[in-house]
Scaffold this active site. Structure first.
Site, PDB file in Angstrom:
ATOM      1  N   GLU A 128      -4.727  16.967 -10.962  1.00 43.00           N
ATOM      2  CA  GLU A 128      -5.301  17.293 -12.269  1.00 43.00           C
ATOM      3  C   GLU A 128      -6.792  17.576 -12.204  1.00 43.00           C
ATOM      4  OE1 GLU A 128      -3.439  15.317 -15.552  1.00 43.00           O
ATOM      5  OE2 GLU A 128      -5.279  15.381 -16.713  1.00 43.00           O
ATOM      6  N   ARG A 143       0.811  -1.241   0.000  1.00 44.18           N
ATOM      7  CA  ARG A 143       0.000   0.000   0.000  1.00 44.18           C
ATOM      8  C   ARG A 143       0.833   1.275   0.000  1.00 44.18           C
ATOM      9  NH1 ARG A 143      -3.182  -2.737   3.941  1.00 44.18           N
ATOM     10  NH2 ARG A 143      -4.809  -3.930   2.918  1.00 44.18           N
ATOM     11  N   HIS A 167      -1.394   9.791 -27.715  1.00 50.03           N
ATOM     12  CA  HIS A 167      -1.697   8.493 -27.091  1.00 50.03           C
ATOM     13  C   HIS A 167      -2.462   7.589 -28.061  1.00 50.03           C
ATOM     14  CE1 HIS A 167      -1.373  10.091 -22.670  1.00 50.03           C
ATOM     15  NE2 HIS A 167      -0.199   9.827 -23.199  1.00 50.03           N
ATOM     16  N   HIS A 199      -1.126  15.210 -26.319  1.00 53.23           N
ATOM     17  CA  HIS A 199      -1.146  13.842 -25.803  1.00 53.23           C
ATOM     18  C   HIS A 199      -2.404  13.054 -26.166  1.00 53.23           C
ATOM     19  CE1 HIS A 199       2.409  15.088 -23.709  1.00 53.23           C
ATOM     20  NE2 HIS A 199       2.515  13.961 -23.046  1.00 53.23           N
ATOM     21  N   LYS A 220       7.007  22.641 -14.800  1.00 49.32           N
ATOM     22  CA  LYS A 220       6.201  21.509 -14.349  1.00 49.32           C
ATOM     23  C   LYS A 220       5.935  21.589 -12.857  1.00 49.32           C
ATOM     24  CE  LYS A 220       4.929  16.863 -14.760  1.00 49.32           C
ATOM     25  NZ  LYS A 220       4.937  15.674 -15.612  1.00 49.32           N
ATOM     26  N   LYS A 245       2.832  11.248 -11.280  1.00 49.08           N
ATOM     27  CA  LYS A 245       1.963  10.383 -12.076  1.00 49.08           C
ATOM     28  C   LYS A 245       2.696   9.076 -12.323  1.00 49.08           C
ATOM     29  CE  LYS A 245      -1.194  13.365 -14.625  1.00 49.08           C
ATOM     30  NZ  LYS A 245      -1.712  13.717 -15.969  1.00 49.08           N
ATOM     31  N   ARG A 254      -3.488  21.283 -14.622  1.00 50.47           N
ATOM     32  CA  ARG A 254      -2.485  20.259 -14.921  1.00 50.47           C
ATOM     33  C   ARG A 254      -2.768  19.565 -16.250  1.00 50.47           C
ATOM     34  NH1 ARG A 254       0.562  15.817 -11.000  1.00 50.47           N
ATOM     35  NH2 ARG A 254       1.750  14.911 -12.709  1.00 50.47           N
ATOM     36  N   HIS A 290       7.028   7.691 -27.639  1.00 48.40           N
ATOM     37  CA  HIS A 290       6.048   8.603 -27.043  1.00 48.40           C
ATOM     38  C   HIS A 290       6.274  10.041 -27.509  1.00 48.40           C
ATOM     39  CE1 HIS A 290       3.378  10.477 -24.161  1.00 48.40           C
ATOM     40  NE2 HIS A 290       4.380  11.141 -23.612  1.00 48.40           N
ATOM     41  N   GLU A 342       8.706  17.006 -25.520  1.00 48.92           N
ATOM     42  CA  GLU A 342       8.118  17.494 -24.266  1.00 48.92           C
ATOM     43  C   GLU A 342       8.657  18.886 -23.925  1.00 48.92           C
ATOM     44  OE1 GLU A 342       5.659  16.045 -22.711  1.00 48.92           O
ATOM     45  OE2 GLU A 342       5.798  13.864 -22.981  1.00 48.92           O
ATOM     46  N   ASN A 388      -1.067  18.018 -21.043  1.00 50.78           N
ATOM     47  CA  ASN A 388      -1.433  16.992 -22.002  1.00 50.78           C
ATOM     48  C   ASN A 388      -1.495  17.517 -23.431  1.00 50.78           C
ATOM     49  OD1 ASN A 388      -2.015  14.136 -21.518  1.00 50.78           O
ATOM     50  ND2 ASN A 388      -3.078  14.910 -19.720  1.00 50.78           N
TER      51      ASN A 388
END
Lengths: 364, 364
Positions: free
Chosen positions: A238, A122, A253, A249, A228, A144, A242, A266, A186, A246
């Protein structure tokens, strides 16, 4: 070399952490030991990076119970199945909740190792040691973590902040050219979404960056991390701004998932995605054609794709984009440009303009 | 029936949530809709519970995009592999971050559904509808989610609080007797670890509880939830006192893992584990033999095991206990009794006394 170090703080209350940027940090035993104080350490790396830097890291860590796992290189390894042998190794070695996980690699390793740390017993502490430009400027910062699902990128994961990020610029010396360019995607993203001044700087320094001039790389990594860190500190989970990170993206993606992970890198996919965002923004009349061309040209100068794969088509694109995490009530939301250096998240775009963009149609 | 409802609040700042306790709550459309406002709902249940209560829940939810997955019944289903078809179903149906996951079942379903909710798209909202006594008094409250690993129980998971817990006491009417007794193990746990007054009450009401007298069950569920809510509010991430809730669990988890999940029920294993904790505490001289006997007798009156499997042995026990999440620096920490109703987490016990306890040796 100490004088040439830069420190960026990610301000998140009692989960705040430093990003150390500089040359030769992997050899700095004091820094490594301060960042990784645990007695049990699991290093997760890949078969490309480990032969180059694992020994140095172990030396810096010194006497500990260290276990290292090296995954094959590539985006296709970023899946739940790859986590199982890591958990197994940790359990066999009796790792407790007071252990630490160290990610030594690029974005794939950082995301996966972070998710291992988020879910082992956990949640345990972890440290990011990014070895690609992309990981240094983006994926290692902000917490993330996660893995891909065959039906969509980063669909399974958690928010779990690292204890520290250690970006040793020297390791960029061994980064393949294609990976360096992918990381620059990026970098350009930060400029386009919210840092017009950085965009102007980049226009004049793309060649220096691609030639790996130390000052240029140091400036880039620090600037991106500051951007960032500010966005993450303002919106960790987010809920709002935030999502601007993206940019490119949603399209990117979809390209990655549709082509099978690992075909396009990517950074290459989001480079094409950012050009698509710029084109759609221009079709909407939000930016001029000149601004669109400036963005597309910059991405082209980096040596990155500026348009989607020709055989994908609007229908397949929409199918994959329907799974985007930004969607609400089944409505597709996109990050578009209201201006260069001024991105917005919006569902307020023309459907026909989107279709034309997905088909890669010209609009001069 | 409204007059007979009880409400317990878990106070966790902006993650606070209510536990609704009462009869017929599954038919209360207003309560269900208020707790599950999302338009996309994934219900996770099992093949025993779904035929009994899924239709009622769907009726109460009304017009929504509802998807339901029923797993086979049993602890052996609580593993990463069982999560994959759930993720798949959610992605196929285009579930976004604004969906909700509903757990309709016992502890296995609640833990697994909670972990699905914790990790789908990095975290979505979820609601617990526990259908066993064990889940109502313990596992549905407090945000511990996760799955088992072949090498240890609950080794992979996350802290992720539900939005609400809805404990409909009427569903206990269909609970098999063995499951009811297993749930009583966790009930006795609260009394032994910190609620002496409740222990006195239980001494006089075990038979009423086993006969499922509504007033007794309502009192028990509310009392246990209040105990758990107070502990969780004080120590959400188990930095300290929350570990007391693990009374009997270090021994019990070892029994479960060693016997293969599903042979002994969780409640049965921790019943034996609590008796072992009482025995070791008596061997240490922390509680008297009379107090030990009182605890063991109560557990025996519930119809639960009061000693470990005879064929397990100290060596195998220690092997499994070495993986306990409470351990620090490889040191085995146990929850023991300084008195009845007064548990402590400690590594300060006699090794020979522990070995004798693990071997199930008598000490009269």
């Amino acid at each position: 070399m100490k004088h040439d170090r830069r420190l960026v703080e990610v301000a998140l209350g009692n989960r705040s952490y430093p990003i150390h940027i500089g040359r030769g940090l992997l050899q700095d035993a004091a820094l490594i030991r301060e960042s990784v104080p645990a007695r049990q350490v699991m290093i997760i790396s890949n078969e490309t990076v480990a032969p180059l830097y694992l020994a140095a890291l172990k030396t810096a860590l010194g006497e500990r119970r260290i276990t290292a796992v090296s995954l094959p290189d590539g985006e296709q390894e970023k899946c739940l199945e790859s986590m199982l042998p890591v958990f197994d190794e940790m359990l066999v070695n009796g790792f407790g909740r007071d252990c630490q996980v160290v990610a030594l690699g690029g974005g794939v390793i950082g995301d996966l190792a972070g998710f291992v740390a988020a879910t082992y017993q956990r949640g345990v502490n972890f440290v990011q040691i990014p070895t690609t430009l992309l990981a240094m400027v983006d994926s290692s910062v902000g917490g993330k973590t996660g893995v891909n699902h065959p039906r969509g990128k980063n669909m399974i994961g958690a928010f779990h902040q690292p204890r520290a990020v250690i970006a040793d610029l020297e390791v960029l010396g061994t980064l393949p050219d294609r990976e360096l360019r992918a990381g620059m995607a990026e970098v350009v993203k930060y400029a386009l979404l919210g840092d017009r001044e950085f965009l102007d700087w980049l226009d004049g320094h793309v060649d220096a960056a691609l030639a790996r001039e130390p000052d240029a790389l140091a400036f880039i990594v620090e600037r991106c991390c500051r951007n960032k860190a500010a966005i993450v500190a303002a919106d960790e989970r987010e809920a709002g701004q935030r999502a601007l990170l993206n940019l490119g993206h949603t399209f990117g993606h979809a390209i990655e998932a549709a082509r099978g992970y690992g075909d396009w890198l990517h950074g290459e996919a989001i480079a094409a995605g950012m050009c698509m965002a710029a084109c759609l923004s221009a079709r909407q009349g939000w930016i001029s054609r000149e601004e669109r061309d400036r963005a597309v040209d910059l991405i082209g100068r980096v040596g990155l794709p500026t348009s989607p794969p020709t055989d994908l088509g609007a229908e397949r694109f929409r199918e994959f984009m329907a799974r985007d995490k930004k969607n609400r009530d089944g409505e597709l939301r996109l990050v578009l440009l209201r201006g260069l250096g001024d991105a917005v998240v919006t569902a307020d775009y023309d459907e026909a303009a989107l279709t034309a963009t997905l088909e890669g149609e010209a609009d001069d």
